[in-house]
Scaffold this motif. Structure first.
Motif, PDB file in Angstrom:
ATOM      1  N   ARG A  88       0.854  -1.200   0.000  1.00  0.00           N
ATOM      2  CA  ARG A  88       0.000   0.000   0.000  1.00  0.00           C
ATOM      3  C   ARG A  88       0.886   1.246   0.000  1.00  0.00           C
ATOM      4  O   ARG A  88       1.749   1.400   0.864  1.00  0.00           O
TER       5      ARG A  88
ATOM      6  N   ILE B 204       0.690   5.579  -0.472  1.00  0.00           N
ATOM      7  CA  ILE B 204      -0.107   6.791  -0.554  1.00  0.00           C
ATOM      8  C   ILE B 204       0.700   7.817  -1.340  1.00  0.00           C
ATOM      9  O   ILE B 204       1.843   8.137  -0.983  1.00  0.00           O
TER      10      ILE B 204
ATOM     11  N   ASP C 138      -4.587   6.287  -2.979  1.00  0.00           N
ATOM     12  CA  ASP C 138      -4.324   5.177  -2.063  1.00  0.00           C
ATOM     13  C   ASP C 138      -4.237   3.935  -2.941  1.00  0.00           C
ATOM     14  O   ASP C 138      -5.247   3.349  -3.318  1.00  0.00           O
TER      15      ASP C 138
ATOM     16  N   ALA D 276      -7.081   6.334   2.707  1.00  0.00           N
ATOM     17  CA  ALA D 276      -6.159   7.176   3.467  1.00  0.00           C
ATOM     18  C   ALA D 276      -6.643   8.619   3.489  1.00  0.00           C
ATOM     19  O   ALA D 276      -7.252   9.103   2.529  1.00  0.00           O
TER      20      ALA D 276
END
Length: 291
Positions: A147, A149, A160, A187
């Motif tokens: 993951r 951002i 995200d 996020a």
């Protein structure tokens, strides 16, 4: 056939078909548009045909030609990810080995450096203990979610981006992992909510519980909502260009409701009939919905 000849043959095909794959912003006429590519590149297997040493140059050329803003790899061993990173110098990347956070296959995410600023990154394991290296439920191997951002330098919007590879054996593990990767809240940074993009090899088609669970979270299948969808439906080819996995897609791009799809493709590039991986990549041109 020599490696040089393989690369030369592929690039000749690329030149002839260059008009078919403009960058996302050029294709849509929208500078906010961006291209996402998900690719199970197949680990470096000693019995594969073609071998990694034969197919890595065409793969790098294929990726460079398709010119994604975001690229998610699955099954990338560290040396494979390192080699591709050397060939793709315009990108930054993040990904860790699934076995212990260092070794083993990676679900690596690449992003175009000049366009995106990395704000945060993490790896979660598909298990009851996602914060540390672990194997969950009936899975044959540890499986991860990468993951990252990102802030778009062009307009300041947040993404995200989630890249994953579900287990090929464990049905329970796939469904549980679907809940994990799609159930995370988008996020937020300084009060701004990020747009979610979830990509990967899910080892699950549209008629399965994991796929349905992802859709139930509010995410949408980019192919299903695209006004233009080109290429075979099936994405696993087993190193046979004529194989479309009985028309079942297991590699997907899912998007949140604040993104639209302009076009979607499953490129089937080959060199003299030999495909570049045992999966076809999936590619989508996406555009943010104005708030």
């Amino acid at each position: 056939m020599t490696l040089a000849r393989i690369a030369s043959t592929l690039m000749a095909a690329v030149v002839l078909s260059a008009a078919t794959a403009p960058a996302a912003s050029a294709a849509t006429g929208d500078p906010a548009a961006f291209r996402v590519m998900s690719y199970n590149i197949r680990f470096d297997g000693s019995s594969d045909n073609p071998l990694w040493s034969e197919r890595r140059r065409p793969m790098a050329d294929q990726i460079a030609f398709l010119d994604p803003d975001l690229l998610g790899l699955q099954e990338a061993l560290p040396h494979q990810a390192d080699w591709l990173a050397e060939q793709l110098p315009a990108y930054d990347r993040y990904g860790v080995g699934r076995d212990d956070g260092v070794s083993g296959e990676q679900a690596t995410l690449f992003w175009r450096r000049e366009r995106y600023e990395r704000l945060d990154a993490e790896t979660l394991w598909c298990s009851p203990t996602p914060d540390r290296p672990s194997k969950g439920w009936d899975a044959a191997y540890p499986r991860t979610l990468t993951r990252v951002i990102l802030r778009d330098r062009r307009g300041g919007g947040l993404l995200d981006v989630r890249n994953t590879h579900f287990d090929h054996v464990g049905a329970v593990a796939r469904e549980q992992c679907a809940g994990l990767v799609s159930g995370l809240a988008p996020a937020e940074v300084d009060g701004e909510t990020a747009r979610v993009v979830l990509i990967g090899d899910f080892n699950a088609g549209p008629e399965t519980a994991p796929y349905r669970r992802i859709l139930a979270s509010g995410l949408r299948d980019a192919r299903a909502v695209s006004p233009i969808a080109f290429g075979p439906v099936g994405t696993f080819n087993a190193f046979n260009i004529a194989n479309d996995n009985d028309g079942v897609a297991i590699d997907h791009i899912f998007i949140g409701p604040d993104l639209t799809v302009r076009r979607f493709a499953v490129p089937t590039d080959s060199v003299r009939g030999r495909v570049i991986s045992d999966h076809f990549p999936v590619v989508a041109d996406l555009v943010p919905v104005a708030p």
